[in-house]
Design a protein around this motif. Structure first.
Motif, mmCIF file in Angstrom:
data_model
loop_
_atom_site.group_PDB
_atom_site.id
_atom_site.type_symbol
_atom_site.label_atom_id
_atom_site.label_comp_id
_atom_site.label_asym_id
_atom_site.label_seq_id
_atom_site.Cartn_x
_atom_site.Cartn_y
_atom_site.Cartn_z
ATOM 1 N N THR A 79 0.782 -1.217 -0.066
ATOM 2 C CA THR A 79 -0.061 0.032 -0.068
ATOM 3 C C THR A 79 0.776 1.244 -0.060
ATOM 4 O O THR A 79 0.203 2.372 -0.044
ATOM 5 C CB THR A 79 -0.934 -0.024 1.233
ATOM 6 N N THR A 80 2.037 1.086 0.137
ATOM 7 C CA THR A 80 3.063 2.183 -0.134
ATOM 8 C C THR A 80 3.907 2.169 -1.126
ATOM 9 O O THR A 80 4.584 1.178 -1.407
ATOM 10 C CB THR A 80 3.932 2.216 1.300
ATOM 11 N N ARG A 133 1.513 11.874 -7.939
ATOM 12 C CA ARG A 133 0.278 11.462 -6.757
ATOM 13 C C ARG A 133 -0.687 10.911 -7.514
ATOM 14 O O ARG A 133 -1.386 9.730 -6.884
ATOM 15 C CB ARG A 133 0.332 12.535 -6.046
ATOM 16 N N PRO A 134 -1.464 11.387 -8.412
ATOM 17 C CA PRO A 134 -2.738 10.544 -8.949
ATOM 18 C C PRO A 134 -2.357 9.231 -9.406
ATOM 19 O O PRO A 134 -3.395 8.538 -9.300
ATOM 20 C CB PRO A 134 -3.212 11.602 -10.005
ATOM 21 N N CYS A 140 -0.160 7.305 -8.180
ATOM 22 C CA CYS A 140 -0.181 6.375 -7.135
ATOM 23 C C CYS A 140 -1.687 5.850 -6.693
ATOM 24 O O CYS A 140 -1.756 4.820 -6.320
ATOM 25 C CB CYS A 140 0.557 6.944 -6.036
ATOM 26 N N ARG A 141 -2.328 6.924 -6.318
ATOM 27 C CA ARG A 141 -3.882 6.301 -6.183
ATOM 28 C C ARG A 141 -4.350 5.611 -7.045
ATOM 29 O O ARG A 141 -5.135 4.779 -6.672
ATOM 30 C CB ARG A 141 -4.462 7.780 -5.770
ATOM 31 N N LEU A 142 -4.352 5.730 -8.368
ATOM 32 C CA LEU A 142 -5.104 4.895 -9.138
ATOM 33 C C LEU A 142 -4.357 3.563 -9.254
ATOM 34 O O LEU A 142 -5.236 2.610 -9.673
ATOM 35 C CB LEU A 142 -4.870 5.567 -10.557
ATOM 36 N N GLY A 202 -3.463 2.202 -6.570
ATOM 37 C CA GLY A 202 -3.955 1.446 -5.412
ATOM 38 C C GLY A 202 -3.012 1.724 -3.975
ATOM 39 O O GLY A 202 -3.143 1.127 -3.019
ATOM 40 N N TYR A 203 -2.190 2.596 -4.175
ATOM 41 C CA TYR A 203 -1.175 2.860 -3.061
ATOM 42 C C TYR A 203 -2.011 3.971 -2.262
ATOM 43 O O TYR A 203 -2.359 5.124 -2.688
ATOM 44 C CB TYR A 203 0.106 3.687 -3.579
ATOM 45 N N ASP A 204 -1.773 3.759 -0.886
ATOM 46 C CA ASP A 204 -2.264 4.759 -0.088
ATOM 47 C C ASP A 204 -1.254 5.857 0.318
ATOM 48 O O ASP A 204 -1.835 6.901 0.956
ATOM 49 C CB ASP A 204 -2.720 4.020 1.219
ATOM 50 N N ARG A 205 0.008 5.418 0.371
ATOM 51 C CA ARG A 205 1.235 6.605 0.770
ATOM 52 C C ARG A 205 2.304 6.630 -0.111
ATOM 53 O O ARG A 205 2.575 5.455 -0.995
ATOM 54 C CB ARG A 205 1.515 5.960 1.990
#
Length: 106
Positions: free
Chosen positions: A58-59, A84-85, A87-89, A91-94
């Motif tokens: 998740t990181t 950053r977007p 990363c979110r797409l 599935g990373y939380d951090r």
């Protein structure tokens, strides 16, 4: 300025050899560049975290962050903001980074 996902390891490692104290990185999850007048002026290489306790899927970590001296102001921060977007797409939380290691300060 534009952001480009880099896929050519040789090209990326050549830039890192010239603009990062640790040089090349053997592997990565993704690499992004900031281009200004069609030239790479900054790179962010994302990979698995070095700390095992954070390597939980998740990181994602900034494993290399390289900038040319003649880049426009705030290019590095702008590039991280552009990544950053993704990363979110994915599935990373951090998104994390390490500073103050190997003589790097920032």
């Amino acid at each position: 300025m534009t952001v480009v996902r880099e896929r050519d390891r040789g090209h990326v490692n050549a830039f890192l050899d010239s603009h990062h104290p640790l040089g090349q990185v053997p592997g990565w999850l993704a690499c992004w560049s900031a281009r200004y007048t069609d030239s790479i002026v900054a790179l962010v290489v994302l990979g698995r975290p070095a700390a095992r306790m954070l390597d939980d899927g998740t990181t994602v970590s900034i494993n290399r962050y390289a900038l040319r001296d003649d880049r426009p102001a705030n290019t590095g921060s702008w590039l991280i903001g552009q990544v950053r977007p993704w990363c979110r797409l994915e599935g990373y939380d951090r998104l994390i980074a390490y500073a103050g290691v190997s003589g790097e300060f920032g």
